[in-house]
Design an enzyme around this catalytic site. Structure first.
Site, PDB file in Angstrom:
ATOM      1  N   ALA A  53       8.707  -6.012  -1.406  1.00  0.00           N
ATOM      2  CA  ALA A  53       8.816  -6.413  -0.002  1.00  0.00           C
ATOM      3  C   ALA A  53       8.444  -5.306   0.969  1.00  0.00           C
ATOM      4  CB  ALA A  53      10.226  -6.904   0.282  1.00  0.00           C
ATOM      5  N   ARG A  80       2.100   3.416   5.352  1.00  0.00           N
ATOM      6  CA  ARG A  80       1.232   4.591   5.179  1.00  0.00           C
ATOM      7  C   ARG A  80      -0.118   4.280   4.514  1.00  0.00           C
ATOM      8  NH1 ARG A  80       5.002   8.530   2.218  1.00  0.00           N
ATOM      9  NH2 ARG A  80       6.317   6.693   1.958  1.00  0.00           N
ATOM     10  N   TYR A 134       9.135  -2.488  -9.853  1.00  0.00           N
ATOM     11  CA  TYR A 134       8.618  -2.308  -8.491  1.00  0.00           C
ATOM     12  C   TYR A 134       7.123  -2.621  -8.429  1.00  0.00           C
ATOM     13  CZ  TYR A 134      13.141  -0.208  -8.044  1.00  0.00           C
ATOM     14  OH  TYR A 134      14.497  -0.043  -8.063  1.00  0.00           O
ATOM     15  N   GLY A 171      16.281   9.754  -5.588  1.00  0.00           N
ATOM     16  CA  GLY A 171      17.705   9.726  -5.865  1.00  0.00           C
ATOM     17  C   GLY A 171      17.979  10.580  -7.102  1.00  0.00           C
ATOM     18  N   ASN A 208      16.142   9.316 -10.367  1.00  0.00           N
ATOM     19  CA  ASN A 208      16.162   7.882 -10.634  1.00  0.00           C
ATOM     20  C   ASN A 208      14.777   7.309 -10.389  1.00  0.00           C
ATOM     21  OD1 ASN A 208      16.843   5.123 -10.726  1.00  0.00           O
ATOM     22  ND2 ASN A 208      17.377   5.111  -8.543  1.00  0.00           N
ATOM     23  N   ASN A 256     -46.933  -9.689 -21.746  1.00  0.00           N
ATOM     24  CA  ASN A 256     -47.032  -8.430 -20.999  1.00  0.00           C
ATOM     25  C   ASN A 256     -47.164  -8.757 -19.513  1.00  0.00           C
ATOM     26  OD1 ASN A 256     -47.537  -5.327 -21.364  1.00  0.00           O
ATOM     27  ND2 ASN A 256     -48.880  -6.067 -19.738  1.00  0.00           N
ATOM     28  N   SER A 301     -51.754  -6.943 -13.172  1.00  0.00           N
ATOM     29  CA  SER A 301     -50.914  -6.343 -12.131  1.00  0.00           C
ATOM     30  C   SER A 301     -51.076  -7.032 -10.783  1.00  0.00           C
ATOM     31  CB  SER A 301     -51.273  -4.869 -11.974  1.00  0.00           C
ATOM     32  OG  SER A 301     -50.918  -4.191 -13.152  1.00  0.00           O
ATOM     33  N   ALA A 338     -55.823  -9.303 -12.581  1.00  0.00           N
ATOM     34  CA  ALA A 338     -54.995  -8.560 -11.622  1.00  0.00           C
ATOM     35  C   ALA A 338     -55.251  -9.035 -10.202  1.00  0.00           C
ATOM     36  CB  ALA A 338     -55.286  -7.073 -11.745  1.00  0.00           C
TER      37      ALA A 338
END
Ligand code: UD1
Ligand code: CA
Length: 459
Positions: free
Chosen positions: A15, A20, A105, A142, A172, A380, A408, A426
């Site tokens: 929650a 930050r 958590y 803690g 803790n 090719n 090409s 080509a």
């Protein structure tokens, strides 16, 4: 003996606001390796075979529910964040009196099921067990206060601690296991008379001790497991911790990573033998990589299957593609979704391929775009060949038969079919099919103007 056959209910506290992070996104939805922080905790809970998984949400709750989108979870709203004890109270309606209740958590992503099994094991002979850690710098946490013979007496929050208690290095983690019935009983007794005016979950410990209960504990071995995320610095740190864990697992199985600190896996991968991965490679989603594969620096592979002996050179981006054995790709190749390369195909520099099938031994070596194409074997494709697959409204198919040779700088205006063994001259722009075995080209006639004089600038 107490735990045997005990069912497990899990409460995940999520929650917190995450101020930050400076983000519109709820804190627990920020990601490590492409997965939401909260999802790690949920996945871990599922590994432990929890009976119920209860998520206490507050800020950005709707966003969290929609993103996680999991029907098996119980969502419990905590309207005001009045402390960790108050948060747990929001979930007790779903808790079985006979269960072990594990409190986790949503912003502590790297805790392992293995460690939690050990904690559950420690709890066997008591009503409550704590996961603790020993830190060189325990500031902010803690502290675990033990008596002369080492039994836990209470947890004192940093803000309520004397200088003497602040010296204690055992802290803790926040993670604990409590009997369901005792949890409800003790939560009824806690108050908010402390320096922060909050209902502290940690006050359960002193209550338990006052009732003659012993509090067991497990000290975590890898402190990263209990590390929470409050800002982008911690997020980046745990990302690297997680990536290093994954890199280590792969190396243990024989994968060569040239630099494990520059390897990222955002998902799952299966990797064969003698695979070598150069720096800055990112593997995403679900990937499978065969034997004897090399992956060059800066390549990104997502949801793809890579066969044996494939060489992926530097700077390739491959997504939702299937690459069969012996193929050669890159450098600088982009394979978009639904691309299949059959055995020994070659895709070279600055080539983009989309939704196309390239059969065995075919080569698209330089500067081409191949989209919506069915290409035969041993074709090719010359440099600069473009399949013009889009007419502005619809996508059209290009078919290229076996052994075709495309010269090409050719534009193939789809829908079009190039017969097998066809040769395309080509520089052609073809809008009609080309016959098998024939030479086809469309090229303006070359002329030379003998009388032409190049202009000269007047001085
Ligand atoms: C808590 C523990 C502290 C422990 C530390 C470990 C208490 C009183 N203290 O302190 O002993 O060393 O965690 O990180 O439990 N949350 C809610 N609702 C609330 C308050 C908190 O869901 O009303 C969630 C937060 O989102 C967060 C977690 O509980 O994920 C811990 O809350 P936080 O306020 O960070 O507790 P700490 O003061 O760090
Ligand atoms: Ca905290």
């Amino acid at each position: 003996m107490k735990n045997e056959k005990k069912i497990l209910d899990i409460i995940i506290l999520a929650a917190g606001k995450g101020t930050r992070m400076y983000s519109e996104k709820a804190k627990v939805l920020h990601e490590i390796a492409g997965k939401a922080l909260l999802q790690y905790v949920i996945d871990c809970s599922k590994n432990l075979k929890a009976e119920t998984i209860n998520i206490v949400y507050g800020h950005g709750g709707q966003q969290v529910k929609e993103t996680i989108n999991d029907e098996s979870l119980n969502w419990c709203e905590q309207r005001e964040q009045l402390g960790t004890g108050h948060a747990v109270m929001q979930a007790t309606q779903f808790i079985n009196d006979q269960a072990n209740v594990l409190i986790l958590y949503g912003d502590v992503p790297l805790l392992t099921a293995d460690t939690l099994e050990k904690l559950l094991d420690e709890k066997k002979n008591s009503s409550i067990a704590l996961l603790t850690a020993e830190l060189k710098n325990p500031a902010g946490y803690g502290r675990i206060v033990r008596n002369k013979i080492g039994n836990i007496e209470k947890i004192t929050e940093e803000k309520d601690a004397t200088d003497e208690i602040k010296e204690i290095k055992e802290i803790n983690s926040g993670v604990m296991v409590v009997d369901g019935d005792k949890l409800k009983l003790w939560l009824d007794k806690i108050n908010n008379k402390n320096s922060q005016g909050e209902y502290y979950l940690t006050d359960l410990i002193e209550l338990a001790v006052n009732e003659g209960e012993s509090v067991s504990s497990h000290i975590v071995i890898d402190n990263n497991e209990i590390e929470g995320i409050n800002n982008k610095i911690q997020l980046a740190e745990l990302e690297r911790v997680y990536q290093n864990r994954q890199a280590k697992k792969l190396m243990e199985k024989g994968v060569t990573l040239l630099d494990p600190n520059r390897f990222d896996l955002r998902g799952q991968v299966e990797i064969g033998k003698d695979v070598s991965i150069d720096i800055n490679v990112i593997l995403e989603g679900k990937c499978s990589i065969g034997n004897n594969v090399t992956i060059g620096a800066n390549s990104i592979i997502k949801d793809s299957i890579i066969g044996d002996g494939v060489a992926i050179l530097e700077n390739c981006v491959i997504e939702k593609s299937k690459i069969k054995s012996g193929c050669n790709i890159g450098p600088f190749a982009r394979l978009r979704p639904e691309t299949q390369l059959d055995e020994n195909a070659k895709v070279g520099n600055f080539v983009e391929i989309k939704k196309s099938h390239i059969a065995k031994g075919s080569k698209v070596n330089h500067l081409s775009y191949i989209g919506d194409t069915e290409m035969g074997e041993n074709v090719n494709v010359g440099a600069g060949t473009i399949t013009c697959n889009y007419d502005g409204a619809y996508k059209h198919l290009t078919k290229i038969g076996d052994n075709a040779f495309i010269g090409s700088n050719t534009a193939l205006v789809a829908p079009i079919e190039i017969g097998s063994g066809a040769t395309i001259g080509a520089g052609s722009t073809l809008g009609k099919d080309a016959d098998a075995g024939k030479l086809t080209f469309s090229r303006a006639k070359q002329v030379t103007i003998s009388s032409w004089i190049r202009p000269i600038k007047n001085k």
